[in-house]
Scaffold this motif. Structure first.
Motif, PDB file in Angstrom:
ATOM      1  N   THR A 375       7.934   4.552   1.084  1.00 57.14           N
ATOM      2  CA  THR A 375       7.251   3.359   1.569  1.00 57.14           C
ATOM      3  C   THR A 375       7.809   2.857   2.885  1.00 57.14           C
ATOM      4  O   THR A 375       7.088   2.305   3.724  1.00 57.14           O
ATOM      5  N   ARG A 376       9.104   3.061   3.117  1.00 57.29           N
ATOM      6  CA  ARG A 376       9.742   2.512   4.320  1.00 57.29           C
ATOM      7  C   ARG A 376       9.243   3.150   5.614  1.00 57.29           C
ATOM      8  O   ARG A 376       9.669   2.751   6.702  1.00 57.29           O
ATOM      9  N   THR A 377       8.309   4.093   5.556  1.00 65.93           N
ATOM     10  CA  THR A 377       7.723   4.660   6.773  1.00 65.93           C
ATOM     11  C   THR A 377       6.651   3.755   7.383  1.00 65.93           C
ATOM     12  O   THR A 377       6.092   4.085   8.426  1.00 65.93           O
ATOM     13  N   TYR A 378       6.340   2.624   6.752  1.00 63.03           N
ATOM     14  CA  TYR A 378       5.232   1.797   7.241  1.00 63.03           C
ATOM     15  C   TYR A 378       5.474   1.316   8.668  1.00 63.03           C
ATOM     16  O   TYR A 378       6.611   1.100   9.089  1.00 63.03           O
ATOM     17  N   LEU A 379       4.372   1.140   9.405  1.00 65.52           N
ATOM     18  CA  LEU A 379       4.476   0.707  10.795  1.00 65.52           C
ATOM     19  C   LEU A 379       4.657  -0.798  10.906  1.00 65.52           C
ATOM     20  O   LEU A 379       5.454  -1.276  11.708  1.00 65.52           O
ATOM     21  N   PHE A 380       3.891  -1.549  10.120  1.00 66.25           N
ATOM     22  CA  PHE A 380       4.029  -3.004  10.133  1.00 66.25           C
ATOM     23  C   PHE A 380       3.581  -3.555   8.791  1.00 66.25           C
ATOM     24  O   PHE A 380       2.874  -2.891   8.023  1.00 66.25           O
ATOM     25  N   ALA A 381       4.021  -4.772   8.498  1.00 62.69           N
ATOM     26  CA  ALA A 381       3.625  -5.468   7.276  1.00 62.69           C
ATOM     27  C   ALA A 381       2.859  -6.714   7.668  1.00 62.69           C
ATOM     28  O   ALA A 381       3.167  -7.368   8.668  1.00 62.69           O
ATOM     29  N   ILE A 382       1.863  -7.058   6.864  1.00 66.53           N
ATOM     30  CA  ILE A 382       1.062  -8.246   7.114  1.00 66.53           C
ATOM     31  C   ILE A 382       1.022  -9.080   5.844  1.00 66.53           C
ATOM     32  O   ILE A 382       0.833  -8.550   4.743  1.00 66.53           O
ATOM     33  N   VAL A 383       1.230 -10.374   5.970  1.00 61.79           N
ATOM     34  CA  VAL A 383       1.199 -11.309   4.845  1.00 61.79           C
ATOM     35  C   VAL A 383       0.136 -12.358   5.114  1.00 61.79           C
ATOM     36  O   VAL A 383      -0.015 -12.835   6.251  1.00 61.79           O
ATOM     37  N   GLY A 384      -0.620 -12.707   4.074  1.00 62.09           N
ATOM     38  CA  GLY A 384      -1.634 -13.733   4.240  1.00 62.09           C
ATOM     39  C   GLY A 384      -2.259 -14.106   2.920  1.00 62.09           C
ATOM     40  O   GLY A 384      -1.785 -13.704   1.842  1.00 62.09           O
ATOM     41  N   SER A 385      -3.322 -14.877   2.975  1.00 68.02           N
ATOM     42  CA  SER A 385      -4.020 -15.289   1.760  1.00 68.02           C
ATOM     43  C   SER A 385      -5.505 -15.407   2.033  1.00 68.02           C
ATOM     44  O   SER A 385      -5.943 -15.541   3.183  1.00 68.02           O
ATOM     45  N   ALA A 386      -6.277 -15.373   0.954  1.00 68.29           N
ATOM     46  CA  ALA A 386      -7.729 -15.476   1.042  1.00 68.29           C
ATOM     47  C   ALA A 386      -8.228 -16.260  -0.158  1.00 68.29           C
ATOM     48  O   ALA A 386      -7.518 -16.414  -1.161  1.00 68.29           O
ATOM     49  N   ALA A 387      -9.455 -16.739  -0.061  1.00 71.10           N
ATOM     50  CA  ALA A 387     -10.020 -17.518  -1.158  1.00 71.10           C
ATOM     51  C   ALA A 387     -10.284 -16.654  -2.382  1.00 71.10           C
ATOM     52  O   ALA A 387     -10.235 -17.136  -3.514  1.00 71.10           O
ATOM     53  N   ASP A 388     -10.539 -15.354  -2.160  1.00 68.52           N
ATOM     54  CA  ASP A 388     -10.881 -14.461  -3.271  1.00 68.52           C
ATOM     55  C   ASP A 388     -10.554 -13.027  -2.880  1.00 68.52           C
ATOM     56  O   ASP A 388     -10.068 -12.757  -1.768  1.00 68.52           O
ATOM     57  N   TYR A 389     -10.852 -12.093  -3.796  1.00 68.17           N
ATOM     58  CA  TYR A 389     -10.548 -10.679  -3.531  1.00 68.17           C
ATOM     59  C   TYR A 389     -11.382 -10.128  -2.384  1.00 68.17           C
ATOM     60  O   TYR A 389     -10.922  -9.241  -1.652  1.00 68.17           O
ATOM     61  N   ASP A 390     -12.598 -10.620  -2.198  1.00 60.43           N
ATOM     62  CA  ASP A 390     -13.415 -10.150  -1.081  1.00 60.43           C
ATOM     63  C   ASP A 390     -12.722 -10.431   0.243  1.00 60.43           C
ATOM     64  O   ASP A 390     -12.790  -9.627   1.181  1.00 60.43           O
TER      65      ASP A 390
END
Length: 410
Positions: A375-390
């Protein structure tokens, strides 16, 4: 007292969790580059004791002058050594036996089996063994199977193997790097389709234990893995219906009790197989990305709760606190053939997407890449939230179409 070292949580994140209610003692090994690089920052936010590299007795002696009331760690490495230091100081922590089960995957499987929990058949492969020996040992289990190190995290050098010949080939490939002790275990079967149709068939349960009392704080869902076993994304809450969620939480509790965990955080990965939920593995620390997702989805600070647990303070929370919307963390993984990142484009547009809170670059242009590192090969990580799964799927879609990366390939 916080043990700080390689792949620990960010020091500022720990400091924020401690602000206003406890003082910090940072236990470090000054020879560890990841700790040495942030020593000035650590000293700003507490006392630094450079004794982690010493014997448990000597480390405890150095720490007694600061009268620590509790001890915790936010990464896997050296759990047995930390347990021995805690024992010298009389602080609540894992026993050395429990710590061994959290570090050594073979020992963990044996402990779970002894506790009556269903586990896949597993055999140990000694370092330095030749191919014929490995194939002979590996013939004791059924295939497909998974080859992985006994002591590692993040799917480092973890591969699915179709049979003993495939096992032997993979072993020879790793032999040039001097592989550490490894295990090969039967592959947990794939189960029925997940409720949303987009998820991977496994989840994790995030738990904080205080003097044997466990509070399960969330069930984390997963996006499908990238080859060979690289994680691509997580979200809270998982999509499981209530009956299946209860079954998963019950299994996590029985698993942690079976391992003898009394105090601290735990991250229990569980696969939804054709035979029912089965434990993949247990980590005796907070799962990667979980603090950010829990904060966004529930406003619960699991870092603070983990430190409170070390002091014997209860979580004072109901199990599986209510969530608001869906919080996520994605890892942008390169293709398995990539060997070097040359350029990447689209991050500014990604940052402008609704709900995106942060983007952290992990492998900038010029970074050498090898998918076998997990997993540590990832280029970048993104964190966030949304109202639903869509809303989460919209970000997933942007990652597939709005990001352009240029690589050198094998």
């Amino acid at each position: 007292m916080v043990v700080y070292g390689h792949r620990s949580l960010d020091a500022m994140q720990i400091r924020e969790a401690a602000r206003g209610w406890c003082d910090l003692i940072w236990l470090v090994d000054g020879e560890d580059p990841s700790a040495a690089a942030v020593l000035p920052l650590l000293r700003r936010f507490g006392v630094v004791v450079d004794a982690l590299g010493a014997s448990p007795k000597d480390a405890a002696e150095a720490l007694r002058a600061h009268s620590p009331d509790g001890l915790t760690t936010f990464y896997d490495t050296g759990m047995e050594h930390i347990a021995a230091i805690a024992g010298e100081l009389g602080l609540a922590f894992h026993t050395p036996e429990v710590a061994l089960g959290l570090e050594d995957k073979l020992y963990q499987r044996e402990a779970l089996r002894s506790a009556g929990l269903p586990t896949p058949r597993t055999v140990a492969l000694p370092p330095g063994a030749d191919r014929a020996t490995v194939e002979q040992i590996g013939s004791a289990i059924s295939y497909p199977a998974v080859l992985k190190p006994r002591r590692a995290s993040g799917s480092w050098h973890t591969f699915k193997v179709a049979g003993v010949e495939d096992l032997g080939e993979r072993w020879e490939e790793l032999a040039a790097e001097g592989p550490e002790a490894m295990i090969v275990e039967e592959y947990l079967s794939d189960g029925p389709d997940m409720p949303g149709g987009f998820e991977a068939g496994y989840v994790s349960v995030e738990t904080v234990a205080v003097a044997g009392q466990m509070t399960h704080l969330a069930i984390t869902g997963r996006f499908p893995l990238a080859f060979p076993f690289r994680e691509t994304g997580f979200f809270i809450p998982a999509t499981l219906p209530s009956e299946q969620a209860a079954e998963v939480v019950d299994l996590a509790g029985r698993t942690l009790r079976g391992l003898g965990i009394e105090t601290g955080a735990a991250h229990t990965e569980i696969k939804l197989t054709a035979e029912g939920p089965r434990v993949i593995e247990v980590n005796g620390r907070i799962g990667g990305g979980v603090p950010e997702m829990l904060r966004l989805a529930t406003r619960v600070d699991i870092v603070k709760l983990t430190m409170r647990a070390a002091l014997g303070r209860p979580t004072e929370l109901a199990e599986l606190p209510a969530t608001s919307g869906v919080a996520y963390r994605f890892f942008y993984q390169p293709p398995s053939s990539a060997r070097r990142l040359n350029a990447i484009d689209g991050l500014d547009e990604l940052k402008a997407q609704p709900g995106v809170e942060s983007i952290v670059m992990h492998s900038p242009p010029g970074t050498e890449i090898d998918a076998r590192d997990g997993t540590r090969t990832y280029l970048f990580a993104i964190v966030g939230s949304a109202a639903d799964y869509d809303g989460v799927l919209a970000i997933d879609g942007f990652l597939r179409t709005g990001i352009t990366a240029v690589y050198d390939h094998a």
